[in-house]
Each structure stands twice: as C-alpha cells, then as structure tokens.
Design a protein around this motif. Structure first.
Motif, PDB file in Angstrom:
ATOM      1  N   SER B  26       0.861  -1.177   0.000  1.00 53.99           N
ATOM      2  CA  SER B  26       0.000   0.000   0.000  1.00 53.99           C
ATOM      3  C   SER B  26       0.895   1.222   0.000  1.00 53.99           C
ATOM      4  O   SER B  26       1.949   1.225   0.625  1.00 53.99           O
ATOM      5  CB  SER B  26      -0.864   0.040   1.253  1.00 53.99           C
ATOM      6  OG  SER B  26      -1.850  -0.926   1.195  1.00 53.99           O
ATOM      7  N   ASN B  29      -2.269   7.527  -0.715  1.00 54.89           N
ATOM      8  CA  ASN B  29      -3.486   7.856   0.018  1.00 54.89           C
ATOM      9  C   ASN B  29      -4.434   6.679   0.182  1.00 54.89           C
ATOM     10  O   ASN B  29      -5.510   6.831   0.716  1.00 54.89           O
ATOM     11  CB  ASN B  29      -4.228   8.983  -0.697  1.00 54.89           C
ATOM     12  CG  ASN B  29      -3.526  10.300  -0.493  1.00 54.89           C
ATOM     13  OD1 ASN B  29      -2.565  10.360   0.267  1.00 54.89           O
ATOM     14  ND2 ASN B  29      -3.987  11.324  -1.151  1.00 54.89           N
ATOM     15  N   ARG B  30      -4.074   5.547  -0.313  1.00 55.27           N
ATOM     16  CA  ARG B  30      -4.970   4.406  -0.202  1.00 55.27           C
ATOM     17  C   ARG B  30      -4.210   3.286   0.501  1.00 55.27           C
ATOM     18  O   ARG B  30      -3.271   2.730  -0.045  1.00 55.27           O
ATOM     19  CB  ARG B  30      -5.407   3.973  -1.602  1.00 55.27           C
ATOM     20  CG  ARG B  30      -6.559   2.995  -1.579  1.00 55.27           C
ATOM     21  CD  ARG B  30      -6.970   2.659  -2.996  1.00 55.27           C
ATOM     22  NE  ARG B  30      -7.877   1.540  -2.986  1.00 55.27           N
ATOM     23  CZ  ARG B  30      -9.193   1.649  -2.867  1.00 55.27           C
ATOM     24  NH1 ARG B  30      -9.742   2.844  -2.772  1.00 55.27           N
ATOM     25  NH2 ARG B  30      -9.960   0.591  -2.853  1.00 55.27           N
ATOM     26  N   ARG B  31      -4.612   2.999   1.744  1.00 54.12           N
ATOM     27  CA  ARG B  31      -3.900   2.000   2.544  1.00 54.12           C
ATOM     28  C   ARG B  31      -4.803   0.796   2.705  1.00 54.12           C
ATOM     29  O   ARG B  31      -5.773   0.842   3.465  1.00 54.12           O
ATOM     30  CB  ARG B  31      -3.553   2.586   3.916  1.00 54.12           C
ATOM     31  CG  ARG B  31      -2.684   3.803   3.830  1.00 54.12           C
ATOM     32  CD  ARG B  31      -1.274   3.416   3.500  1.00 54.12           C
ATOM     33  NE  ARG B  31      -0.445   4.590   3.240  1.00 54.12           N
ATOM     34  CZ  ARG B  31       0.871   4.573   3.249  1.00 54.12           C
ATOM     35  NH1 ARG B  31       1.513   3.450   3.501  1.00 54.12           N
ATOM     36  NH2 ARG B  31       1.544   5.654   2.999  1.00 54.12           N
ATOM     37  N   GLU B  32      -4.504  -0.229   1.966  1.00 54.33           N
ATOM     38  CA  GLU B  32      -5.390  -1.393   1.955  1.00 54.33           C
ATOM     39  C   GLU B  32      -4.943  -2.419   2.990  1.00 54.33           C
ATOM     40  O   GLU B  32      -3.885  -2.291   3.596  1.00 54.33           O
ATOM     41  CB  GLU B  32      -5.402  -2.011   0.559  1.00 54.33           C
ATOM     42  CG  GLU B  32      -5.928  -1.007  -0.447  1.00 54.33           C
ATOM     43  CD  GLU B  32      -6.304  -1.623  -1.750  1.00 54.33           C
ATOM     44  OE1 GLU B  32      -5.939  -2.790  -1.975  1.00 54.33           O
ATOM     45  OE2 GLU B  32      -6.964  -0.936  -2.537  1.00 54.33           O
ATOM     46  N   ARG B  78     -13.935   0.574   5.785  1.00 52.88           N
ATOM     47  CA  ARG B  78     -13.258   1.644   5.057  1.00 52.88           C
ATOM     48  C   ARG B  78     -13.327   2.905   5.888  1.00 52.88           C
ATOM     49  O   ARG B  78     -14.406   3.322   6.302  1.00 52.88           O
ATOM     50  CB  ARG B  78     -13.929   1.858   3.707  1.00 52.88           C
ATOM     51  CG  ARG B  78     -13.442   3.060   2.943  1.00 52.88           C
ATOM     52  CD  ARG B  78     -14.146   3.097   1.599  1.00 52.88           C
ATOM     53  NE  ARG B  78     -14.008   4.373   0.970  1.00 52.88           N
ATOM     54  CZ  ARG B  78     -14.803   5.419   1.204  1.00 52.88           C
ATOM     55  NH1 ARG B  78     -15.788   5.303   2.061  1.00 52.88           N
ATOM     56  NH2 ARG B  78     -14.616   6.552   0.578  1.00 52.88           N
ATOM     57  N   TYR B  80     -12.794   6.756   5.946  1.00 53.99           N
ATOM     58  CA  TYR B  80     -12.635   7.993   5.172  1.00 53.99           C
ATOM     59  C   TYR B  80     -11.876   8.970   6.036  1.00 53.99           C
ATOM     60  O   TYR B  80     -12.325   9.310   7.129  1.00 53.99           O
ATOM     61  CB  TYR B  80     -14.022   8.523   4.812  1.00 53.99           C
ATOM     62  CG  TYR B  80     -14.003   9.821   4.051  1.00 53.99           C
ATOM     63  CD1 TYR B  80     -13.949   9.819   2.667  1.00 53.99           C
ATOM     64  CD2 TYR B  80     -14.064  11.028   4.722  1.00 53.99           C
ATOM     65  CE1 TYR B  80     -13.951  11.002   1.967  1.00 53.99           C
ATOM     66  CE2 TYR B  80     -14.060  12.215   4.027  1.00 53.99           C
ATOM     67  CZ  TYR B  80     -14.007  12.198   2.647  1.00 53.99           C
ATOM     68  OH  TYR B  80     -14.008  13.372   1.951  1.00 53.99           O
ATOM     69  N   HIS B 112      -5.878  16.426   1.795  1.00 46.60           N
ATOM     70  CA  HIS B 112      -5.831  15.113   1.139  1.00 46.60           C
ATOM     71  C   HIS B 112      -6.986  14.277   1.650  1.00 46.60           C
ATOM     72  O   HIS B 112      -7.270  14.280   2.844  1.00 46.60           O
ATOM     73  CB  HIS B 112      -4.570  14.349   1.549  1.00 46.60           C
ATOM     74  CG  HIS B 112      -3.397  14.641   0.700  1.00 46.60           C
ATOM     75  ND1 HIS B 112      -3.423  14.550  -0.659  1.00 46.60           N
ATOM     76  CD2 HIS B 112      -2.123  14.965   1.030  1.00 46.60           C
ATOM     77  CE1 HIS B 112      -2.223  14.833  -1.129  1.00 46.60           C
ATOM     78  NE2 HIS B 112      -1.420  15.102  -0.123  1.00 46.60           N
ATOM     79  N   THR B 114      -7.788  10.481   2.220  1.00 48.83           N
ATOM     80  CA  THR B 114      -7.117   9.174   2.200  1.00 48.83           C
ATOM     81  C   THR B 114      -8.114   8.097   2.608  1.00 48.83           C
ATOM     82  O   THR B 114      -9.084   8.356   3.305  1.00 48.83           O
ATOM     83  CB  THR B 114      -5.908   9.123   3.155  1.00 48.83           C
ATOM     84  OG1 THR B 114      -6.400   8.938   4.483  1.00 48.83           O
ATOM     85  CG2 THR B 114      -5.096  10.378   3.084  1.00 48.83           C
ATOM     86  N   HIS B 115      -7.846   6.921   2.130  1.00 53.96           N
ATOM     87  CA  HIS B 115      -8.690   5.781   2.476  1.00 53.96           C
ATOM     88  C   HIS B 115      -7.838   4.776   3.227  1.00 53.96           C
ATOM     89  O   HIS B 115      -6.803   4.354   2.733  1.00 53.96           O
ATOM     90  CB  HIS B 115      -9.257   5.121   1.216  1.00 53.96           C
ATOM     91  CG  HIS B 115     -10.046   6.066   0.387  1.00 53.96           C
ATOM     92  ND1 HIS B 115     -11.347   6.366   0.663  1.00 53.96           N
ATOM     93  CD2 HIS B 115      -9.707   6.813  -0.690  1.00 53.96           C
ATOM     94  CE1 HIS B 115     -11.788   7.242  -0.215  1.00 53.96           C
ATOM     95  NE2 HIS B 115     -10.798   7.531  -1.053  1.00 53.96           N
ATOM     96  N   ARG B 116      -8.295   4.412   4.403  1.00 54.02           N
ATOM     97  CA  ARG B 116      -7.607   3.380   5.170  1.00 54.02           C
ATOM     98  C   ARG B 116      -8.584   2.234   5.376  1.00 54.02           C
ATOM     99  O   ARG B 116      -9.730   2.450   5.747  1.00 54.02           O
ATOM    100  CB  ARG B 116      -7.167   3.912   6.530  1.00 54.02           C
ATOM    101  CG  ARG B 116      -5.975   4.837   6.427  1.00 54.02           C
ATOM    102  CD  ARG B 116      -6.218   6.127   7.139  1.00 54.02           C
ATOM    103  NE  ARG B 116      -5.432   7.223   6.561  1.00 54.02           N
ATOM    104  CZ  ARG B 116      -4.249   7.581   7.030  1.00 54.02           C
ATOM    105  NH1 ARG B 116      -3.744   6.970   8.054  1.00 54.02           N
ATOM    106  NH2 ARG B 116      -3.598   8.570   6.463  1.00 54.02           N
ATOM    107  N   PHE B 117      -8.128   1.045   5.099  1.00 47.25           N
ATOM    108  CA  PHE B 117      -9.004  -0.122   5.214  1.00 47.25           C
ATOM    109  C   PHE B 117      -8.572  -0.964   6.402  1.00 47.25           C
ATOM    110  O   PHE B 117      -7.375  -1.119   6.664  1.00 47.25           O
ATOM    111  CB  PHE B 117      -8.959  -0.944   3.931  1.00 47.25           C
ATOM    112  CG  PHE B 117      -9.619  -0.254   2.776  1.00 47.25           C
ATOM    113  CD1 PHE B 117     -10.955  -0.467   2.514  1.00 47.25           C
ATOM    114  CD2 PHE B 117      -8.922   0.640   1.988  1.00 47.25           C
ATOM    115  CE1 PHE B 117     -11.585   0.187   1.481  1.00 47.25           C
ATOM    116  CE2 PHE B 117      -9.537   1.298   0.957  1.00 47.25           C
ATOM    117  CZ  PHE B 117     -10.873   1.074   0.694  1.00 47.25           C
TER     118      PHE B 117
END
Lengths: 244, 266
Positions: B26, B29-32, B78, B80, B112, B114-117
């Motif tokens: 990851s 800005n997208r932390r999967e 998810r 936000y 920013h 960002t998406h953290r999962f």
C-alpha cells in the motif's frame, strides 16, 4: 388402520409448481387419493425435503391410499426408483408407550384467539355473542411458546436439551429445551377466489410421551389448526446420538 | 531450517481485536489490508516485543516458517480520512521544481482524502516455527513486550490472550490440532447454517512453502524508516479441518436426516 406415505414430486413440471404453491390444491390432490373417508378422521399431510429442490409429500391417511394420480400429474410415472412409499402406521402406534422418547418434526400453524374489542361489539350490536378472532402468531418467540404451552395437552413433553459445555451458562431460554424452529413462513393463497393467509412454523426436536392416549389420538388426527393446509402432521423418528 | 533436520517448536499466536490492518504494497493515500496477517506484520510485532530498534537485523525473525489460519474472516471497514497541513499551507504535489524541491499543488489543495481499510471482528491463529530456544524467547517477549504490540497498525491493539502456546512439533500439525477460536456469535451463525453443533470446521490457511503456488510481497528485509525494503516469499493456500471444541450432542437442530419410516420397519 392408518397409513403413512411419502410421494416424491417432480418440481420441474408446471403442474407441480401450482401444487407446491397452493396448499388448497395440495389438499385436493391428497383427498383424491382416498377411496372413502371413514368417521371423523382426515388425511394429514406436510411438505418435506431431504435435499434442496427435491420435495416430497408426507401423508398420513386413515385408510389405504392410492397415489397414482399424483405420480401421473406431478411425478415421474414410469421412472425407476421408489416414487411412492406407503407403509402401515399401526405397528408404530401400537408400540408407543408413556415415557418413550422420539425425535419429531411437525409443521404447525400457531394461533391465538383475540377476544372481541369494543369496536367489534359496537359493530355487531344486537347479536347475542361475538366470536373471538383467530390470528396467527408471527414471531418465532410466540410460536415457540405456543408449541411448548400446547405440548402437555397433546400428551408429550419436550425434554431439556443436552447442551455443549460452552453454551451451558448462556442466558438463551430457547436452548433450555430440545426444540428448534427450522422454518417460518407466511402463506397466502387462493381458495376458490377467497384469499387465505396462514403463518406456519416447522418445529424439530425431541419429545417424551406423557399421555399415550392423547398422543396417539393427535398423531392420526393432527396437532393444532390448519390441518387441511399442510399443518399438524407430526412424524417420529428414532433418537440417534446426534439428536433427531 | 527444514523441519526434518532439526527439532522445531511452534509458537501459536491468536490475533484478534476490534480492528486489524495488514497492509502490503500500500502506498500514498490508499492504505489497503490483506484478508490475513502478513509476514511483515508478524515479524514487526515480534521485533517490537523483543525491543529491537527500527534498523535492526531481521534475518532470524524473517527466517521463521510461518502459517496463518483464518478462524473468523471479519469484514472490511473503510475509513474515510482527511489530512492537511496544520499551518494551512497548500499540500505538496509529486512534481519537483528545478531545485529539486517539491512544488505546492496548483490550484492550491489544502486537504488530502485518504482511504484506510481495516478488518473488523476478525480472528486469526498465526504460528511461527523455528529453533525451540529462540521460539521460547519470542513467547516470553510477547508476554512482556518492550514496545506496545499492534495488529498491523499502531491503532489496532490486540486482545488477550495473544500467546496461545509454545509446542514442539510441526507447523501444519499444530495449527490443525489447535481448536477453533471464533467468537460466540460467529459460532452461532455457523451452527445455524450447519443445522446443529458440529465437531469440525474447515478453515482456510496459508503456509510458507518454497514449492507454493502463490507469491506475496511481504517478506521484510529492513524496517528502517528511511529504507524500508521487502522481498517476496512463496506461499501455499490450503484448508485445515479443525476441531470446533464443541461436542456434537443431541441438539434438535442437528436434524438433517429425519426419516419417519425408520420406525415402520422398511
């Protein structure tokens, strides 16, 4: 002399879909298999399935039935295999005794009687007596309690369930007796242009006979209301190590 | 490190908490999150327990054979999330100026997204096999960690017990014999689906295997803040038949076979 039958249904035939969808049609087909109905006894029937999409009809009849018309219209008339199974029920009825334990299954129509309200009384002014209204129990808890409250009058009791150790301290009252509701449904169908609505529930569990005469009477005459519409036939099976 | 040559022992860890997040590859800005714990996450947890600094050597930890069993898969959450500079200045863009300095975004972009999962409500049993003395020291370290332990991210704290056991034996056998660790509500859902109590449950598992069919990019080489490096490892995905820890007693629901003709002698 009562008989227990099992009839396999070919659910892919269009006629079978009408049969499966409408208990009124099913009841007509079941009654059509009896040459004569003696006394007050009536056929009891129930939809069962041992496998998804393989329905079969379990029927208890007061006299020896003939199911060839059902096989012809809704089954496989010339196929191999046991499509119709008819067995004499009396050996089992004679063997039953108080204190015996069996696994059971029954599809029933739990109902309550609602006394007439002030509005009903006002509407029927001048009539001597107004009957109370019968309404189906619609939640699993009510249906479950309805079954347990009727069990004594039907001549049996539901013994406590042997629980796995992890569940023993649980506060779930439903786990205390060996009774499960496996299926609940609101049935709505046409009967000669009039609509009939039933709430039915299938109960699985274990029972211990407490009153032999009452129990055998209900076994051939049905448990609870809606006996013409696939409710009230209780079948017994041996209690295995795995419950029923 | 092959299991035939030297005696091995297995450390069994139960990874459960309100949230977990096991990222691999990851960035930005997208932390999967992976659906199961990564080896880098496990090695990081052990390194934190041992009190190793960021740049410390990891070859001994990364050399442990690891296996992960999914007891309760959980669901993905998810988050936000927004980030901005506390001074209110525009955020920087990827491009650099002639001097090699990052340029501010144009038009100015103060925030920013960002998406953290995360995995919520998941339970895993992770096991690590290696030299008995080393594995025993790891178990002690996890019981008395030098740094706070986390399940993939610092915000995801584990619930106890974390260490289930240290046992001599083979990785696969120990992971198969360890009973199911699902929560009560997950067991109830499973039982309802099965129509009664069952003695065994099939759980997905992943093992380190040189002849494995899949490659994952989560073998840590260095956790140095300025020089994070990962390599790949080969894994094998399989299913384990695990005891549920529940005895199959006569629950009425275990009624898949009800034959009313059994009493009529046919």
């Amino acid at each position: 002399m009562p008989y227990l039958s099992r009839i396999r249904i070919n659910h892919l035939r269009p006629a079978s879909q009408r049969l499966l969808a409408n208990p009124h049609v099913t009841h007509g087909a079941v009654v059509g298999g009896l040459a004569e109905i003696t006394g007050t006894e009536r056929p009891l029937w129930r939809w069962d399935t041992d496998h998804a999409q393989r329905p079969h009809l379990t029927v208890c009849t007061p006299s020896k039935p003939d199911w060839s018309h059902i096989t012809e219209q809704y089954g496989w008339p010339d196929a191999d295999g046991d499509h119709v199974l008819v067995r004499d029920y009396s050996p089992l009825l004679e063997r039953l005794a108080t204190g015996q334990e069996y696994a059971f299954r029954v599809t029933a129509n739990p109902v309550q009687n609602i006394p007439p309200s002030q509005g009903d009384i006002a509407e029927h002014r001048g009539e001597k007596k107004i009957r109370s209204r019968r309404a189906g129990h619609r939640t699993a808890g009510h249906q479950w309690r309805w079954f347990l409250s009727r069990a004594e009058g039907w001549g049996f009791e539901v013994p406590p369930a042997p629980l796995p150790p992890t569940e023993r301290e649980g506060d779930d009252p439903a786990a205390a007796v060996d009774l499960r509701i496996t299926h609940r449904q609101r049935l709505a169908f046409d009967k000669k242009g009039k609509s009939v609505v039933l709430t039915i529930a299938s109960f699985h569990g274990r029972l211990r006979i407490t009153d032999h005469d009452r129990f055998t009477h209900h076994l051939t005459n049905g448990f609870g209301p809606a006996k013409a519409y696939g409710c009230g036939l209780l079948t017994l099976a041996p209690v295995t190590g795995n419950g029923c | 490190m092959s299991p035939e040559t030297s005696p091995q022992s297995v450390l069994l860890l139960r990874l459960a908490g309100p949230m977990q997040s096991w990222g691999d590859r990851s960035s930005f800005n997208r932390r999967e999150t992976r659906p199961e714990p990564t080896k880098s996450g496990l090695v990081g947890l052990l390194a934190a327990a041992l009190g190793r600094p960021r740049g410390a050597d990891l070859t001994d930890l990364a050399g442990l054979r690891c296996g992960v069993r999914v007891d309760q898969p959980g669901t993905v959450l998810r988050d936000y999330h927004t980030a901005s500079d506390y001074r209110g200045v525009p955020l920087l863009q990827a491009g650099v100026s002639a001097k090699g300095v990052q340029k501010p975004t144009s038009p100015a972009k103060p925030t920013h997204v960002t998406h953290r999962f995360y995995l919520q409500d998941a339970v895993f049993v992770a096991s690590l096999a290696g030299d008995p003395e080393f594995v025993a020291s790891l178990a002690d370290a996890v019981r008395r960690p030098a740094f706070p332990l986390a399940l993939g991210r610092r915000s995801c704290t584990p619930t106890q017990p974390l260490v289930l056991d240290v046992r001599p034996g083979a990785l696969e056998a120990e992971l198969t014999s360890e009973p199911w660790h699902a929560a009560r509500h997950a067991r109830q859902v499973y039982r309802r689906r099965q129509g009664g109590t069952v003695a065994e449950v099939d759980l997905p598992a992943t093992f380190d295997d040189e002849d494995g069919t899949d490659v994952v990019n989560d073998l840590p080489l260095s956790f140095n803040v300025r020089d994070r490096r990962y390599s790949t490892r080969r894994v094998r995905h399989t299913w384990l038949t695990v005891p549920t820890g529940e005895t199959t007693v006569g629950g009425a629901a275990a009624a898949s076979s009800h034959d009313p003709f059994a009493l009529l002698g046919w």
